[in-house]
Design a protein around this motif. Structure first.
Motif, mmCIF file in Angstrom:
data_model
loop_
_atom_site.group_PDB
_atom_site.id
_atom_site.type_symbol
_atom_site.label_atom_id
_atom_site.label_comp_id
_atom_site.label_asym_id
_atom_site.label_seq_id
_atom_site.Cartn_x
_atom_site.Cartn_y
_atom_site.Cartn_z
ATOM 1 N N PRO A 106 5.372 -39.261 41.712
ATOM 2 C CA PRO A 106 6.548 -39.521 42.572
ATOM 3 C C PRO A 106 7.519 -40.543 41.985
ATOM 4 C CG PRO A 106 4.459 -40.068 43.711
ATOM 5 C CD PRO A 106 4.095 -39.405 42.428
ATOM 6 N N SER A 107 7.054 -41.428 41.117
ATOM 7 C CA SER A 107 7.957 -42.433 40.551
ATOM 8 C C SER A 107 8.759 -41.884 39.366
ATOM 9 C CB SER A 107 7.159 -43.653 40.107
ATOM 10 O OG SER A 107 6.268 -43.283 39.064
ATOM 11 N N ALA A 108 8.387 -40.710 38.854
ATOM 12 C CA ALA A 108 9.123 -40.132 37.724
ATOM 13 C C ALA A 108 10.484 -39.632 38.199
ATOM 14 C CB ALA A 108 8.329 -38.989 37.100
ATOM 15 N N VAL A 109 11.427 -39.623 37.269
ATOM 16 C CA VAL A 109 12.762 -39.133 37.584
ATOM 17 C C VAL A 109 12.981 -37.858 36.777
ATOM 18 C CG1 VAL A 109 15.241 -39.610 37.462
ATOM 19 C CG2 VAL A 109 13.624 -41.450 38.041
ATOM 20 N N VAL A 110 12.981 -36.733 37.423
ATOM 21 C CA VAL A 110 13.110 -35.460 36.731
ATOM 22 C C VAL A 110 14.433 -34.803 37.107
ATOM 23 C CG1 VAL A 110 12.138 -33.159 36.395
ATOM 24 C CG2 VAL A 110 10.628 -35.156 36.526
ATOM 25 N N LEU A 111 15.378 -34.840 36.178
ATOM 26 C CA LEU A 111 16.669 -34.201 36.396
ATOM 27 C C LEU A 111 16.745 -32.879 35.631
ATOM 28 C CD1 LEU A 111 18.696 -37.502 35.911
ATOM 29 C CD2 LEU A 111 17.928 -36.497 38.071
ATOM 30 N N GLY A 112 15.813 -32.699 34.669
ATOM 31 C CA GLY A 112 15.799 -31.461 33.887
ATOM 32 C C GLY A 112 14.847 -30.444 34.499
ATOM 33 N N GLU A 113 14.415 -29.516 33.628
ATOM 34 C CA GLU A 113 13.622 -28.377 34.072
ATOM 35 C C GLU A 113 12.199 -28.543 33.540
ATOM 36 O OE1 GLU A 113 14.000 -23.762 33.042
ATOM 37 O OE2 GLU A 113 15.900 -24.834 33.247
ATOM 38 N N VAL B 199 11.044 -40.276 32.591
ATOM 39 C CA VAL B 199 12.379 -39.785 32.916
ATOM 40 C C VAL B 199 12.654 -38.519 32.110
ATOM 41 C CG1 VAL B 199 14.857 -40.308 32.841
ATOM 42 C CG2 VAL B 199 13.210 -42.129 33.384
ATOM 43 N N VAL B 200 13.003 -37.454 32.776
ATOM 44 C CA VAL B 200 13.444 -36.227 32.101
ATOM 45 C C VAL B 200 14.901 -36.030 32.496
ATOM 46 C CG1 VAL B 200 13.068 -33.741 31.836
ATOM 47 C CG2 VAL B 200 11.112 -35.276 32.205
ATOM 48 N N GLU B 201 15.788 -36.275 31.537
ATOM 49 C CA GLU B 201 17.226 -36.283 31.839
ATOM 50 C C GLU B 201 17.750 -34.866 32.106
ATOM 51 O OE1 GLU B 201 19.092 -39.127 31.963
ATOM 52 O OE2 GLU B 201 18.414 -40.542 30.420
#
Lengths: 344, 344, 344
Positions: C102-109, C121-123
């Motif tokens: 839940p603390s990860a930031v996933v903006l990609g696929e 972090v996945v940009e």
């Protein structure tokens, strides 16, 4: 604020001057101002004392008489060592407030006296000892343990299963416990086959590890860093290495796998040590040297090429490829000369 | 999209060809296609121009007549420099949207025009200047300051109390302001005593710092990197160093503590410089060289051993351990020969 | 738990001993206990077998008769290679549970079978393949792609636009795709002008990249690391480099920009390679050597100075600055001697 008298009492040293002089910080000889404590570690710096504005100077008793009378003196057989201790006393670590930042992810076991910084991660099964600080963004791998009173800076990585002692300081970017470089060449399939690295990294007490330094986990046995070892930045320690207590390594040293380094050794910057060699206790190796064989006798060792203006270097170093030919020409000259002498 | 005419106007250079030619990107001589701008920096590459499919080529006026007629030309006394400027113009930085990502932890003071990436941390008292970008996972230590228009990549660490100028670019893994390697040996207790590192790191404007490079904070004074210095990856700069403006260091350079390097110096890859030396302005040091003493005269310096096939190296280098013996044999030959000549 | 018989079946090798013997783990010759599988890769270690307590030993058929009878044997032409494969089998990767922390930031696929660690972090625009693990705190830049079955450790940084193959392992602190070191000197304004680095890093399948290693993105073209390359820690690969398949580099190697290294090369620790050179396939370079020119013939190459006790080194190396003078003295001796002989 402390006084010169406090300093004398605390460290059991003799002073010359008013014991009520106040000391606020340490400073270099040149920049010291009233309120500062400075030191002279080498006689060549005595000449700078007349201009010195410090409130007190640590100096060897041997040279006390050469200090100008406007300066209060602290007499110490090893001024640099007393300076180190006094600096620790005058500049204590900034106080840290215990607590886990709400953005940190703590799945392991953390002592209530610890400070866990923003976005730090303590994986499941990891244990963090009393009063230890884990900096922002650092990751402590599963089932690792970090002892008490450690300072783990920001963005440090400790892999799973490593064991760190007490009072250890690890700087940013350091990586403890990555896989060692173990591969077998598969000649038929023409590819590398990875060898699982199932050992750990064991780090003793009072160790300091510099920024961006890497210490690999063991292949089968553990990689061991004994008590009191100090490692500068950008150092690489291969898998299965054993580094003896109180050994110091300057920046950019590289140590190949399965190498054993003794106690109280000192490696200069950019020293390279091959894998599978043994260095005995009390060995000093000069900066930039490559060590390809074991060293069994304490002492100072060196290699390396003296720097030269490029044109001289080019002329000179052409001969480096022909030393065997030069030696052969000398042999021939010696032989001919002996023949000539005989002929006479 | 811009035209060749726009380029001529913007950089005040002469062109040969249709000013309405469109330019979209820069490319290498070999891979350039229509729409691309390329360059010839050295005469030896002129031979490749007949096959070149670029829309325009930057070339020195000296060689313009040797370019084939199908290519539009941009004339520049220093084609590489114009290429750099044109590339900046054709490939501007990707635009960044100001704002603080909700996962970032900002305890310091951040200009509203800044971009603070996911999971980045700006500690208490830190200040971030206008339009600066802090990448994901980077940590800006307490009371540090980062100037305007900086690009701090992901996973960078800046320790507390450091000062970074404007338009500075710091790449991932870089560590600014870790403790210098300062310890005093306690001969009685046989252990190292840490010396608190109370200086800072001061970085000027327009500096670039490569990936995984470390710059240590000063012991008493500050470590200083002046304006316009460019540092490649994996570099280590020890505490109290002073690096003069516009000096360039290639990858893996190591600089010992308290060393002073002049302006406009150029250090090749893996150069090592001892602590406490001074290098004057305008010194170039060849890759791999070790510098153990101060350099007081501008120029090019080198050291280092020529590579050889292993078997030749083994034969040759055996003599390296016996150069003094070789010299002694030459002396003896000279003496004997003089005696022989006298006897005649 | 598996049996000796299972091992024989799985790897198609001959055994000597009871096929029902149980094997739990691999261990070194010295530390092996019942339940352990060990190996002898070099004949010199055969002497240690009588004391060995392992349940089975991998040994070359050539030496099988020299093994004591209390030990079960596994016969393999290349014991180290079989050990590697058996170790992989006995020590499989720890299982990972798919899911995004839940603390990860996933903006990609991200494939649903992936594991994305805490604070990773996945940009935007980045794509992560099936079953790949992204460690805590790692940052995958915008529009990058990471293939399937990769293991990206904690605190790794991948810049935007890079392409990573399948089954790639990247260790902590590694930085993929930072800007190459490209600047043009502006002689008029006396400053460096940055050249935008618009190439990418392309990494093949089955590559391993060590801790704190940096691989820069290309200036115009891409930096390429082919399939099966293995890189140890603290390595620097400059922009536009091309590293051929199955090449291995030990720790602290530095490779200048635009250099091309062939397939199946092996570079020892701290090797430095200049920019713009070409190394052909199947070249081995000894630790610590500097490579300033292209190598066009497969083989083993070396440079480097033998380590000596400091006092000997000092005596010897004084002559290094005077090799040209020594050669001149030999020439003069040869000439004088020829004259003397003629006079007789």
């Amino acid at each position: 604020m402390v006084t010169l008298g406090d300093l004398a009492t605390r460290f059991g040293v003799e002073i010359r001057g008013d014991p009520s002089i106040e000391l606020r910080r340490v400073a270099s000889l040149e920049s010291a101002r009233p309120g500062d404590l400075t030191f002279v570690a080498q006689p060549k710096y005595l000449a700078r004392l007349p201009q010195c504005r410090a409130s007190a100077v640590i100096v060897s008793p041997k040279f006390a008489d050469r200090a100008p009378s406007h300066l209060a003196l602290v007499l110490a057989a090893d001024p640099y060592l007393l300076y180190a201790k006094a600096a620790q006393w005058l500049h204590p670590e900034p106080e840290v407030v215990p607590g886990v930042h709400p953005s940190a992810v703590v799945l392991g076991e953390v002592d209530p006296s610890c400070t866990i910084g923003p976005n730090a991660v303590v994986e499941a099964g990891a244990r963090i000892g009393a009063r230890t600080v884990i900096g922002a963004g650092s990751v402590i791998g599963a089932n690792s343990s970090v002892g008490s009173d450690c300072r783990i800076a920001a963005n440090v990585t400790i892999y799973p299963g490593c064991v760190i002692g007490a009072r250890v300081r690890i700087h940013s970017g350091a990586v403890i416990g990555a896989d060692g470089f173990g591969f077998a060449w598969d000649g038929e399939e023409e590819r590398w086959v990875k060898i699982p690295q199932i050992g750990r990294v064991l780090i003793g007490d009072d160790v300091e590890i510099g920024a961006n330094t890497s210490i690999d986990r063991g292949a089968l046995e553990d990689t061991v860093i004994e008590d009191g070892v100090i490692l500068d930045n950008q150092i690489q320690i291969g898998h299965n290495c054993h580094v003896g207590a109180y050994t110091a390594m300057a920046g950019c040293v590289g140590v190949g796998g399965s190498t054993r380094i003794g106690r109280r050794c000192r490696l200069g910057g950019q020293v390279g040590i091959a894998g599978h060699v043994e260095i005995c206790d009390d060995v000093t190796i000069m900066a930039g040297s490559g060590v390809m064989k074991s060293i069994t006798k304490p002492g100072v060792y060196g290699a390396g090429i003296p720097l030269q203006p490029y044109e001289e270097w080019r002329r000179n170093f052409a001969y480096l490829r022909h030393l065997d030919a030069m030696a052969e020409r000398i042999r021939r000259l010696e032989k001919r000369l002996a023949e000539l002498a005989d002929e006479d």
